[in-house]
Design an enzyme around this catalytic site. Structure first.
Site, PDB file in Angstrom:
ATOM      1  N   HIS A   1      -4.287  -0.964  -4.444  1.00 23.71           N
ATOM      2  CA  HIS A   1      -5.280  -1.313  -3.703  1.00 23.71           C
ATOM      3  C   HIS A   1      -5.760  -1.117  -5.762  1.00 23.71           C
ATOM      4  O   HIS A   1      -7.501  -0.132  -4.838  1.00 23.71           O
ATOM      5  CB  HIS A   1      -6.016  -0.097  -3.116  1.00 23.71           C
TER       6      HIS A   1
ATOM      7  N   GLU B   1      -5.052  -5.350  -4.969  1.00 22.17           N
ATOM      8  CA  GLU B   1      -4.748  -6.316  -3.678  1.00 22.17           C
ATOM      9  C   GLU B   1      -4.193  -7.756  -3.438  1.00 22.17           C
ATOM     10  O   GLU B   1      -4.174  -8.164  -4.686  1.00 22.17           O
ATOM     11  CB  GLU B   1      -5.910  -5.641  -2.204  1.00 22.17           C
TER      12      GLU B   1
ATOM     13  N   SER C   1       0.878  -0.879  -0.216  1.00 24.51           N
ATOM     14  CA  SER C   1       0.040   0.223  -0.188  1.00 24.51           C
ATOM     15  C   SER C   1       1.148   1.240  -0.274  1.00 24.51           C
ATOM     16  O   SER C   1       1.607   1.660  -0.235  1.00 24.51           O
ATOM     17  CB  SER C   1      -1.114  -0.085   0.894  1.00 24.51           C
TER      18      SER C   1
END
Lengths: 345, 345
Positions: free
Chosen positions: A164, A191, A122
């Site tokens: 994401h 993800e 992330s």
């Protein structure tokens, strides 16, 4: 190792296991940088438990919380000693604001150069490219000011990483950045998916190149604006952008992409050993049949037996789409055939 | 006219006004087909009121509710008489199941051929292509069975249309279809946006071509898989697909795309008349200055006056991105500068 966030921590820990293995497995010394997160201590505890369980020899937190901290010699020493560095999720602008251009930031770049594995999920993924998505909104259509770019660590040059990617619908913002900066390669990582970049020497040309390999549950989307036409230099504030001629690559697990030459690398086809044996037998049959026909000496019975064997094989080779004329009810009725539970087809 | 759904009906009715105007304005006879909808009568009432207000001479409902109905001679006559046909939103599989291959369906194709405007929004957009998205799920990453294809009306050949494209995150399903059928051109139309396709003769080559022009608030996304590499023929049930080398075009209002040759057409730059006058004056100044300098006879005062005029213009020409170093608060503070309310920059 660029991880798109939400990597599986409980069941199939493919991505995290790959990280520990690449870092040296039982010999690995891993530094976890939780600076992007607002709950650093808890996050370190989770990853320390996970990496320990996955075989790491040593896990240590490196958690500067200010630029001043990021000059701490002990933290730098821990990074210099690590075989793997893992940057957690959180706010990438917080992470880059604290470490970029400091001795801690420089130690990460140094570790990367000497061959340690630098991974991040992330926010920890975003910071690895030369240009970093700072924040912005979701949506599929690129609009003039939907996102902001800041400077990343630059482990990957001439690129911008978003994460994401599928789950937060980030096509638009990555396209906007590529439209404003067509020299950058846009990388969108889903993800529980990792893009692992290695420096390699091309066997044929001897040239150095960066190769990206995909693992995990989702895909990595590459946007190449080399030949694009855009109006991003003049489009109005929130207008949709013209972005024409962007070359798109959606790459699932197993795909390999040459980041230097911007092209897909041919896949190494993996053949099931059982299939291979059967294919070999059929190949032999076919070669014999060709000889027999050429010599006109095979009896009709022998030919018939061989044809029936071939037919049997061919029906087993049917495409996965042919066997289910009505996929919706089939999907509901046949849970045993979904890839999630390990059945092959 | 392919409309991505949710076209503005209350404020800026750009898309619907374009439809009425193209259908002949005060001379138009419009047939509304609400068959896709489950509230056909109410939908017809809304569009009848709208088209009337926007200048249509006559609006009539053509609402077959079964394949038997779709053989009704009166309905066929109404379509044969129409200058514009409008298919509403709803369920495109319901619409195609009732009209495709019936006299009503044939009358729509005939109307299209004779030059009547055939428009549709949402479900009424999907049905216009040769291949129609029947249903499916959202998401950015293409997966093997996330959507189904059925046969459309084929007003647009070799293509597949998806709608509510940005708003429902339909990148993945359109990519999946293009990956399984790389001969099809994928068209994703955003809400309150129209792709208007006309048959034209190329001025230079004399060849026939289909040109798509974009109007409205969003964008049309074109996916060209002509040179793509994919594993769609063998990927497992719900696995993400490899789709490498898809050429992507995101086209906002004003863009024109040649569907026949699959390339962007050069934009006709629209210059504000006020800007044009000022540019002309500055151009004159510059030409005079060049002459003066060459002849070395301009007084320093004259040169200074001209330079100041140039500087003033240059600062007014600043890019829209330069004037707001901090776009977030600016966006909140300066509503007068957003394109929505008509200010030019």
């Amino acid at each position: 190792m660029i991880i798109g966030g939400a990597e599986d921590k409980l069941r199939r820990r493919t991505v995290l296991q790959d990280f520990v293995t690449a870092s040296g497995g039982r010999e690995s010394r891993i530094a976890v940088i939780p600076t992007a997160s607002s709950i650093g201590e808890e996050i370190v505890a989770v990853y320390a438990a996970l990496f320990g369980k996955l075989g790491a020899a040593q896990v240590e937190a490196v958690d500067p919380t200010s630029r001043d901290d990021a000059h701490d010699e002990d933290l730098v020493a821990a990074l210099d000693d690590a075989t793997g560095i893992f940057m957690t999720g959180g706010n990438q602008l917080k992470l880059s604001s604290i470490i970029n251009g400091t001795p801690v930031g420089q130690a990460i770049v140094r570790a990367h150069r000497r061959g340690a594995v630098v991974a991040g999920t992330s926010a920890g993924a975003s910071i690895q490219s030369s240009h970093m998505v700072a924040f912005g909104s979701g949506g599929a259509t690129p609009k003039q000011r939907m996102t902001q770019v800041a400077a990343g660590l630059g482990l990957l040059t001439s690129s911008v990483i978003d994460q994401h990617f599928e789950q937060r619908n980030r096509y638009g913002r990555l396209l906007m950045i590529v439209a404003q900066s067509p020299a950058l390669l846009g990388l969108g990582v889903d993800e529980d998916t990792a893009a692992t970049v290695t420096h390699e020497i091309d066997d044929t040309t001897g040239a150095e190149r960066e190769v990206m390999r995909v693992t995990g549950r989702g895909a990595v989307t590459v946007m190449d604006g080399s030949r694009m036409i855009t109006n991003a230099f003049e489009a109005k504030r929130s207008a949709p952008l013209l972005a024409s001629g962007v070359v798109l690559h959606v790459l699932p697990a197993g795909a390999a992409y040459d980041l230097t030459r911007r092209e897909l690398l041919p896949g190494e086809t993996v053949i099931d050993p059982e299939d291979a044996a059967e294919l070999e037998a059929v190949g032999k049959d076919l070669r014999r049949m060709a000889r027999d026909i050429a010599a006109s000496d095979a009896s009709p019975t022998v030919l018939r037996r061989r044809m029936s064997r071939l037919r049997k094989l061919r029906s087993a080779e049917q495409s996965p789409l042919d066997d289910q004329p009505d996929p919706l009810p089939a999907a509901l009725l046949e849970p045993a055939r979904t890839p999630e539970n390990g059945a092959t087809r």
